[in-house]
Design a protein around this motif. Structure first.
Motif, PDB file in Angstrom:
ATOM      1  N   LEU A   7      13.584  91.640 -72.688  1.00  0.00           N
ATOM      2  CA  LEU A   7      14.490  90.870 -71.832  1.00  0.00           C
ATOM      3  C   LEU A   7      14.141  89.390 -71.805  1.00  0.00           C
ATOM      4  O   LEU A   7      14.928  88.570 -71.352  1.00  0.00           O
ATOM      5  N   ARG A  16       2.156 100.977 -63.074  1.00  0.00           N
ATOM      6  CA  ARG A  16       2.900 101.208 -61.835  1.00  0.00           C
ATOM      7  C   ARG A  16       3.723 102.482 -61.842  1.00  0.00           C
ATOM      8  O   ARG A  16       4.264 102.886 -60.815  1.00  0.00           O
ATOM      9  N   ALA A  26      16.663  99.060 -68.815  1.00  0.00           N
ATOM     10  CA  ALA A  26      15.422  98.295 -69.004  1.00  0.00           C
ATOM     11  C   ALA A  26      15.179  97.396 -67.785  1.00  0.00           C
ATOM     12  O   ALA A  26      14.055  97.287 -67.284  1.00  0.00           O
ATOM     13  N   ARG A  27      16.233  96.778 -67.280  1.00  0.00           N
ATOM     14  CA  ARG A  27      16.086  95.912 -66.100  1.00  0.00           C
ATOM     15  C   ARG A  27      15.730  96.737 -64.861  1.00  0.00           C
ATOM     16  O   ARG A  27      14.921  96.324 -64.041  1.00  0.00           O
ATOM     17  N   ALA A  28      16.385  97.892 -64.742  1.00  0.00           N
ATOM     18  CA  ALA A  28      16.116  98.753 -63.592  1.00  0.00           C
ATOM     19  C   ALA A  28      14.654  99.180 -63.576  1.00  0.00           C
ATOM     20  O   ALA A  28      14.031  99.239 -62.517  1.00  0.00           O
ATOM     21  N   ARG A  74      12.156  97.489 -64.806  1.00  0.00           N
ATOM     22  CA  ARG A  74      11.360  96.336 -64.378  1.00  0.00           C
ATOM     23  C   ARG A  74      11.355  96.235 -62.845  1.00  0.00           C
ATOM     24  O   ARG A  74      10.356  95.942 -62.222  1.00  0.00           O
TER      25      ARG A  74
END
Lengths: 552, 244
Positions: free
Chosen positions: A390, A454, B161-163, B165
């Motif tokens: 990202l 995590r 992918a963002r979720a 993170r």
């Protein structure tokens, strides 16, 4: 020209725009007619770049500064366009999406043949034959390639390559996403070419390739090519160098090196574990006992420990679940699977069996069609590592992962640097993630997902595809460390030796459900089950049988 | 029946019908075209009436724009008013607006009849085989066609992918801010995908200058000629009927 080699690189060096150093070279190597050559090298050593110069894709289509000369059957490559060389050279790139053009299966296989203006009847015949050779039925012709799983795309790319019937095949990790049985079959299909056809193959999974090639060429860390001679001599003569470069070494060659380190020299370097066992049996009695001890230590090091106890806390569970990929139909029904703290599970099965779908459902990233999931959300390392990225640089990716895990800005920087060093990415910290080689992308995606620890459950989808030996070792150590810290790790893999070495438990997916679930030491040794599920036994198996039968 | 017609024969017929719909400024004629298209789609091709209705929504909105413009801005619609001539549907301006509205629907239905009964891949192959469309353009169209559905999958992967993170599952439907933030990554994906496809096509010999084979391109049959004949003959018949 008649005596000229099939392909020859003379002092080739490639530098990409804005890069400080060449991506590869200066390198010189040749592939003779009817010769089968295996090209090995660490991730990022420039193997794929070297292959792209063969028909002039670099610099004709991909801009780069190239010095030196490339010849195909004695003719300078620059005299024709890459497209005009397609009748002479069949190429399969590392990422199947780079080989496929985004059409239906039938159109993909026909594409290169149509470009050569072959008669329609011949094209039809070649499509049918190529699909049959890779094990795909005729009704696959209408399926869209971009909707296939990673392994299925690789099968279609291979079918397209075989249909071309070119005198030179250049293949870059052709079986990285294939189930072992299919991979073995296709490697033989690729390397057993008729007439004076030549093959140049790049692969990190060299286990059963070593016995199929005539010669090995090594690309070292500086991008130089070194002729390693026959594979039998290569791994024994250059073991230390290969280990230092982080190149994957086949288990029989690693065992051979372990025995040599203890002063036991087998009569001949081994290419398969069956050969190694035969040589062990032939040793004099005094050496045999010592060799058995070394082999036993070797076998223990290549198998994961015992699975966790049933009383351990559950991290995630599926109960009577029907699992479906995104926008797709249900592929698995009535699946029940429980994952506990500290557990390492390998999810194995043939291509298209639904392993990735099961893994994503287990992580809570896909909604179930029926049944229920228990436990907090897990994280997944996607089969295509690019989906994980990202940020604008490698350093930012890892730093952001630490920040997301709760680290403060100052410590996130320091932790990111340490993690980059751990995964061998320090020198690439400023690079954009998409500039990395496939193996380096894989390492980065694994670094991101493991940063901060995590996640109670981590799902790694084909994490060893494209990884070199050093990457595999780092991954194996990371899995052990995560499991030791109480995380559960589920691994979707076709690499059964890696599964045996890193996962205490294995789940076999087949026929729309779970075909077997148990300790890896039992499941991965059930040859009948593995055969039924399109899998091949781990390479270590003959050694385990040898040690258990106590033939020493 | 329409599905089995050669795509280029169908294209020619549709273009002629579209031209007729544009040139003949008559509400009954537009209604006759609409009726014919509905008969072809719903009764002959057995397409869902709801699907056809849904497809007509953007065309209806477009036509409604014409209608309101004609009624509210008569001066600007002078040409249309003169073309409308007779005013069987009330006021002159309203009548002209209605014709424009119906014309938008008629054109939409003709386009839908082509799109819903034509395999896009076969259409491109026919263009390459019969009308000498450059393979570079043809395969670029192929790639673009296959690419559109893949964008949704790619967008979902980025959201996942963002979720991850963030540490919480993604919302079922992305909000406006999240949708906007997907534009740049999806654009980057589109560029990456296009360059990879270009390299793959080059490596596999696209456009070497020789007259390439086009496998599986649709062939012309007698029924295609009959279809063209009927389509052409039907137009004056509809025009004649619409005069009564």
């Amino acid at each position: 020209m008649a005596d000229a080699p099939a392909a020859r690189w003379c002092d080739i060096s490639v530098r990409y725009p804005y890069a400080d150093a060449p991506a590869v070279g200066p390198a010189s190597l040749a592939v003779g007619r009817s010769e089968r050559v295996l090209l090995v090298g660490a991730s990022g050593s420039g193997k794929s770049t070297l292959l792209a110069t063969l028909t002039g894709l670099i610099p004709h289509t991909i801009p780069a500064e190239v010095t030196g000369k490339v010849e195909l059957r004695g003719e300078d490559v620059a005299t024709r366009t890459p497209a005009q060389w397609s009748a002479s050279v069949g190429q399969m790139f590392q990422n199947p999406e780079q080989t496929l053009c985004g059409m239906t299966v039938g159109d993909e296989v026909a594409f290169a043949l149509e470009n050569q203006a072959l008669p329609a009847d011949e094209i039809e015949a070649r499509i049918g034959s190529a699909l049959a050779q890779v094990g795909l039925s005729e009704d696959w012709r209408g399926r869209r390639t971009m909707q296939l799983s990673g392994g299925e795309k690789q099968l279609v790319a291979l079918a397209a390559l075989i249909a071309q019937q070119t005198p030179l095949l250049v293949v870059d990790e052709p079986t990285a996403h294939l189930a072992p049985a299919a991979a073995t079959h296709l490697r033989r299909l690729l390397l057993d070419r008729p007439g004076d056809a030549s093959v140049l193959i790049v692969d990190h999974r060299v286990d059963d390739l070593a016995g199929l090639v005539d010669r090995v060429v090594l690309i070292d860390a500086d991008g130089h090519a070194m002729d390693g001679g026959s594979p039998r001599a290569f791994f024994r003569a250059h073991y230390d160098k290969l280990a230092a470069l982080g190149i994957a070494i086949p288990p029989p060659a690693a065992l051979d090196a372990a025995l040599q380190a203890a002063g036991i020299v087998l009569a001949e370097a081994t290419l398969t574990m069956e050969e190694a066992v035969a040589w062990l049996e032939a040793l004099p009695t005094r050496e045999k006992a010592a060799a058995q001890e070394i082999a036993s230590t070797f076998a223990v090091a290549h198998q994961a420990g015992q699975s966790v106890q049933a009383s351990t806390k559950v991290v995630a569970a599926l109960e009577g679940a029907s699992c479906a990929p995104l926008f797709g139909p249900t592929v698995l029904r009535d699946v029940s699977l429980t994952v506990r703290r500290g557990e390492t599970i390998a999810i194995v099965g043939r291509n298209g069996a639904g392993k990735s779908t099961l893994a994503a459902s287990l992580a809570g990233l896909l909604r179930l069609k029926a049944g229920r999931r228990i436990g907090p959300m897990g994280a997944i390392s996607f089969q295509n590592p690019e989906n994980q990225f990202l940020a604008g640089s490698v350093r930012e990716e890892v730093r952001d992962a630490w920040l997301a895990a709760g680290a403060d800005a100052a410590s996130a920087e320091a932790k990111a640097e340490a993690m980059l060093a751990q995964w061998g990415l320090s020198e690439l910290a400023a690079a954009h993630p998409f500039e990395l080689s496939q193996g380096q992308k894989r390492r980065l995606s694994l670094a991101i997902i493991t940063a901060g620890g995590r996640w109670p459950l981590l799902v790694l989808d084909e994490p060893t595809a494209g990884l070199d030996g050093a990457g595999r070792a780092a991954l194996e150590a990371e899995i052990r460390s995560l499991a030791g810290a109480g995380h559960a790790v589920a691994l979707v893999t076709h690499d059964l030796d890696f599964a045996l070495a890193s996962c205490a438990r294995s789940v076999v997916v087949d026929d729309g459900g779970i075909a077997a679930d148990g300790p890896s030491r039992t499941v991965l040794r059930d040859t009948a089950l593995l055969e039924r599920s399109g899998l091949a036994a781990p390479a270590l198996l003959p050694l385990l049988h040898f040690l258990e039968e106590g033939r020493c | 029946m329409l599905s089995s017609i050669h795509p280029l024969a169908k294209l020619v017929a549709c273009l002629v019908w579209l031209t007729a719909s544009i040139l003949i400024f008559s509400a009954p004629f537009q209604l006759a075209i609409i009726g014919s298209a509905i008969v072809a789609l719903v009764f002959i091709e057995q397409r869902s009436p709801l699907l056809v209705l849904a497809l007509m929504v953007p065309f209806a909105l477009f036509g409604f724009g014409f209608l309101t413009t004609s009624v509210l801005f008569r001066q600007e619609s002078d040409f249309a008013l003169r073309m409308a001539g007779e005013t069987p549907l009330g006021g002159e301006a309203f009548s002209a607006g209605i014709v424009l509205f119906l014309r938008a629907i008629a054109c939409g239905l003709i386009s839908a009849a082509f799109a819903l009964t034509t395999d896009a891949g076969q259409f491109i192959k026919a263009l390459m085989a019969d009308w000498r469309l450059s393979p570079r353009i043809g395969y670029a169209l192929f790639s673009a066609m296959q690419f559109v559905p893949d964008l949704a999958v790619e967008a979902q992967q980025i959201r996942l992918a963002r979720a991850m993170r963030r540490g919480r599952p993604p919302r079922r439907i992305p909000g406006p801010l999240e949708t906007a933030s997907l534009i740049v990554p999806l654009l980057a994906y589109a560029i990456r995908r296009a360059s990879r496809a270009a390299i793959a096509m080059e490596a596999r010999g696209l456009d070497t200058g020789i007259n390439r084979t086009v496998l599986g391109a649709p062939l012309l049959h007698r029924r295609d000629a009959a279809f063209i004949g009927i389509a052409f003959a039907l137009l004056p018949l509809l025009w004649w009927i619409s005069k009564f």
